[in-house]
Design a protein around this motif. Structure first.
Motif, PDB file in Angstrom:
ATOM      1  N   PRO A   1       1.034  -1.200   0.145  1.00 61.03           N
ATOM      2  CA  PRO A   1       0.100  -0.014   0.040  1.00 61.03           C
ATOM      3  C   PRO A   1       0.893   1.179  -0.008  1.00 61.03           C
ATOM      4  O   PRO A   1       1.780   1.596   0.788  1.00 61.03           O
ATOM      5  N   GLY A   2       0.419   2.161  -0.872  1.00 63.11           N
ATOM      6  CA  GLY A   2       1.320   3.655  -0.959  1.00 63.11           C
ATOM      7  C   GLY A   2       2.389   3.526  -1.830  1.00 63.11           C
ATOM      8  O   GLY A   2       2.951   4.646  -1.748  1.00 63.11           O
ATOM      9  N   LEU A   3       2.720   2.396  -2.368  1.00 69.29           N
ATOM     10  CA  LEU A   3       4.110   2.415  -3.173  1.00 69.29           C
ATOM     11  C   LEU A   3       3.808   2.296  -4.476  1.00 69.29           C
ATOM     12  O   LEU A   3       2.749   1.754  -5.228  1.00 69.29           O
ATOM     13  N   THR A   4       4.270   3.610  -5.343  1.00 66.05           N
ATOM     14  CA  THR A   4       3.874   3.648  -6.687  1.00 66.05           C
ATOM     15  C   THR A   4       4.943   2.397  -7.335  1.00 66.05           C
ATOM     16  O   THR A   4       5.911   2.124  -7.308  1.00 66.05           O
ATOM     17  N   GLN A   5       3.975   1.907  -8.394  1.00 69.26           N
ATOM     18  CA  GLN A   5       4.554   0.722  -9.106  1.00 69.26           C
ATOM     19  C   GLN A   5       3.838   0.351 -10.278  1.00 69.26           C
ATOM     20  O   GLN A   5       2.555   0.927 -10.569  1.00 69.26           O
ATOM     21  N   ALA A   6       4.310  -0.461 -11.124  1.00 67.08           N
ATOM     22  CA  ALA A   6       3.350  -0.906 -12.331  1.00 67.08           C
ATOM     23  C   ALA A   6       2.353  -2.213 -11.779  1.00 67.08           C
ATOM     24  O   ALA A   6       3.101  -2.973 -10.962  1.00 67.08           O
ATOM     25  N   TYR A   7       1.331  -2.171 -12.132  1.00 66.77           N
ATOM     26  CA  TYR A   7       0.318  -3.292 -11.788  1.00 66.77           C
ATOM     27  C   TYR A   7      -0.585  -3.298 -13.020  1.00 66.77           C
ATOM     28  O   TYR A   7      -0.908  -2.556 -13.710  1.00 66.77           O
ATOM     29  N   VAL A   8      -1.281  -4.727 -13.002  1.00 66.36           N
ATOM     30  CA  VAL A   8      -2.416  -4.890 -13.704  1.00 66.36           C
ATOM     31  C   VAL A   8      -3.602  -5.136 -13.012  1.00 66.36           C
ATOM     32  O   VAL A   8      -3.724  -5.876 -11.945  1.00 66.36           O
ATOM     33  N   THR A   9      -4.926  -4.754 -13.403  1.00 67.59           N
ATOM     34  CA  THR A   9      -5.997  -5.004 -12.838  1.00 67.59           C
ATOM     35  C   THR A   9      -6.782  -5.755 -14.090  1.00 67.59           C
ATOM     36  O   THR A   9      -6.729  -5.286 -15.220  1.00 67.59           O
ATOM     37  N   CYS A  10      -7.389  -6.884 -13.615  1.00 62.65           N
ATOM     38  CA  CYS A  10      -8.480  -7.424 -14.724  1.00 62.65           C
ATOM     39  C   CYS A  10      -9.769  -7.805 -14.134  1.00 62.65           C
ATOM     40  O   CYS A  10     -10.057  -7.705 -12.885  1.00 62.65           O
ATOM     41  N   VAL A  11     -10.833  -7.449 -14.826  1.00 71.52           N
ATOM     42  CA  VAL A  11     -12.186  -7.530 -14.581  1.00 71.52           C
ATOM     43  C   VAL A  11     -12.651  -8.090 -15.593  1.00 71.52           C
ATOM     44  O   VAL A  11     -12.842  -8.135 -16.708  1.00 71.52           O
ATOM     45  N   ALA A  12     -14.133  -8.822 -15.039  1.00 71.75           N
ATOM     46  CA  ALA A  12     -14.970  -9.518 -15.898  1.00 71.75           C
ATOM     47  C   ALA A  12     -16.301  -9.450 -15.099  1.00 71.75           C
ATOM     48  O   ALA A  12     -16.541  -9.713 -14.040  1.00 71.75           O
ATOM     49  N   ARG A  13     -17.523  -9.181 -16.077  1.00 74.41           N
ATOM     50  CA  ARG A  13     -18.495  -9.304 -15.299  1.00 74.41           C
ATOM     51  C   ARG A  13     -19.647  -9.406 -16.252  1.00 74.41           C
ATOM     52  O   ARG A  13     -19.575  -9.327 -17.595  1.00 74.41           O
ATOM     53  N   ASN A  14     -20.772  -9.989 -15.576  1.00 69.80           N
ATOM     54  CA  ASN A  14     -22.085 -10.240 -16.600  1.00 69.80           C
ATOM     55  C   ASN A  14     -23.280 -10.015 -15.679  1.00 69.80           C
ATOM     56  O   ASN A  14     -22.948  -9.633 -14.583  1.00 69.80           O
ATOM     57  N   SER A  15     -24.361 -10.456 -16.147  1.00 71.73           N
ATOM     58  CA  SER A  15     -25.444 -10.349 -15.170  1.00 71.73           C
ATOM     59  C   SER A  15     -25.550 -10.920 -14.054  1.00 71.73           C
ATOM     60  O   SER A  15     -26.398 -10.957 -13.013  1.00 71.73           O
ATOM     61  N   GLN A  16     -24.667 -12.302 -14.066  1.00 73.25           N
ATOM     62  CA  GLN A  16     -24.607 -12.995 -12.839  1.00 73.25           C
ATOM     63  C   GLN A  16     -23.578 -12.340 -11.681  1.00 73.25           C
ATOM     64  O   GLN A  16     -23.849 -12.967 -10.694  1.00 73.25           O
ATOM     65  N   GLY A  17     -22.638 -11.570 -12.059  1.00 73.71           N
ATOM     66  CA  GLY A  17     -21.951 -11.203 -10.909  1.00 73.71           C
ATOM     67  C   GLY A  17     -20.476 -10.568 -11.902  1.00 73.71           C
ATOM     68  O   GLY A  17     -20.389 -10.334 -12.773  1.00 73.71           O
ATOM     69  N   ARG A  18     -19.711 -10.252 -10.697  1.00 65.68           N
ATOM     70  CA  ARG A  18     -18.209  -9.664 -11.074  1.00 65.68           C
ATOM     71  C   ARG A  18     -17.089 -10.504 -10.640  1.00 65.68           C
ATOM     72  O   ARG A  18     -17.075 -10.720  -9.374  1.00 65.68           O
ATOM     73  N   VAL A  19     -16.118 -10.465 -11.422  1.00 63.65           N
ATOM     74  CA  VAL A  19     -14.678 -11.042 -10.745  1.00 63.65           C
ATOM     75  C   VAL A  19     -13.629 -10.169 -11.188  1.00 63.65           C
ATOM     76  O   VAL A  19     -13.663  -9.616 -12.212  1.00 63.65           O
ATOM     77  N   ASP A  20     -12.827  -9.867 -10.093  1.00 58.90           N
ATOM     78  CA  ASP A  20     -11.654  -8.801 -10.640  1.00 58.90           C
ATOM     79  C   ASP A  20     -10.339  -9.558  -9.949  1.00 58.90           C
ATOM     80  O   ASP A  20     -10.504  -9.879  -8.728  1.00 58.90           O
ATOM     81  N   CYS A  21      -9.116  -8.910 -10.380  1.00 59.73           N
ATOM     82  CA  CYS A  21      -7.982  -9.245  -9.604  1.00 59.73           C
ATOM     83  C   CYS A  21      -7.187  -8.360  -9.826  1.00 59.73           C
ATOM     84  O   CYS A  21      -7.188  -7.541 -10.859  1.00 59.73           O
ATOM     85  N   ILE A  22      -5.983  -8.140  -9.022  1.00 63.48           N
ATOM     86  CA  ILE A  22      -4.753  -7.308  -9.378  1.00 63.48           C
ATOM     87  C   ILE A  22      -3.507  -8.173  -9.121  1.00 63.48           C
ATOM     88  O   ILE A  22      -3.397  -9.082  -8.405  1.00 63.48           O
ATOM     89  N   SER A  23      -2.393  -7.696  -9.696  1.00 57.65           N
ATOM     90  CA  SER A  23      -1.253  -8.004 -10.007  1.00 57.65           C
ATOM     91  C   SER A  23       0.050  -7.206 -10.172  1.00 57.65           C
ATOM     92  O   SER A  23      -0.002  -6.323 -10.891  1.00 57.65           O
ATOM     93  N   VAL A  24       1.169  -7.229  -9.316  1.00 52.59           N
ATOM     94  CA  VAL A  24       2.154  -6.709  -9.672  1.00 52.59           C
ATOM     95  C   VAL A  24       3.495  -7.406 -10.097  1.00 52.59           C
ATOM     96  O   VAL A  24       4.303  -6.978 -10.434  1.00 52.59           O
ATOM     97  N   ASP A  25       3.001  -8.828 -10.668  1.00 60.33           N
ATOM     98  CA  ASP A  25       3.916  -9.639 -11.097  1.00 60.33           C
ATOM     99  C   ASP A  25       4.170  -9.334 -12.459  1.00 60.33           C
ATOM    100  O   ASP A  25       3.579  -9.126 -13.181  1.00 60.33           O
ATOM    101  N   PRO A  26       5.807  -9.117 -12.717  1.00 61.60           N
ATOM    102  CA  PRO A  26       6.056  -8.819 -14.238  1.00 61.60           C
ATOM    103  C   PRO A  26       5.566  -9.785 -15.276  1.00 61.60           C
ATOM    104  O   PRO A  26       5.242  -9.389 -16.175  1.00 61.60           O
TER     105      PRO A  26
END
Length: 136
Positions: free
Chosen positions: A73-98
């Motif tokens: 937390p609070g550290l400036t870095q490159a990261y990726v966020t992924c998101v998927a959603r449909n009428s049934q719900g939403r899944v998302d994730c985050i990673s700093v893994d290169p």
């Protein structure tokens, strides 16, 4: 004159018959969200054309301070966020893994994307497939 007859015959043949299509095409327009397993999959272009007005899938590569507390937390870095959603719900994730960030860079509008998250929301799997079968 024979050349003219041959061209006429060729023109008639093309005019009467529809164009042939070859090659496997994958037309699944659904974004699949697996809430119990925190996973999702789908094709970006197909999600856009989906009859489900909530359909969305993709990943974003960012640089800055992640809004989540993962992993530093609070550290400036490159990261990726992924998101998927449909009428049934939403899944998302985050990673700093290169490696995960590099895989996300391969996503194009016709990509098939699949990912899953652990209990804390970290991406534990990201798969990007760019095949001719996914082209519109």
């Amino acid at each position: 004159m024979k050349m003219g007859s041959a061209l006429l015959a060729l023109a008639v043949a093309f005019a009467c018959c529809p164009a042939a299509r070859a090659g496997h095409q994958y037309y699944d327009s659904d974004v699949s969200v697996y809430l119990p397993g925190r996973g999702a999959s789908g094709i970006l272009n197909a999600a856009r054309r989906s009859p489900d007005p909530n359909a969305q899938i993709g990943c974003t590569i960012k640089y800055g301070v992640p809004t989540s507390t993962y992993p530093y937390p609070g550290l400036t870095q490159a990261y990726v966020t992924c998101v998927a959603r449909n009428s049934q719900g939403r899944v998302d994730c985050i990673s700093v893994d290169p490696v995960v960030i590099d895989i996300a860079r391969a996503i194009v509008p016709t990509s098939f994307v699949a990912f899953s998250a652990d209990e804390s929301g970290q991406c534990v799997r990201l798969s990007v497939s760019n095949e001719s079968a996914y082209l519109p």
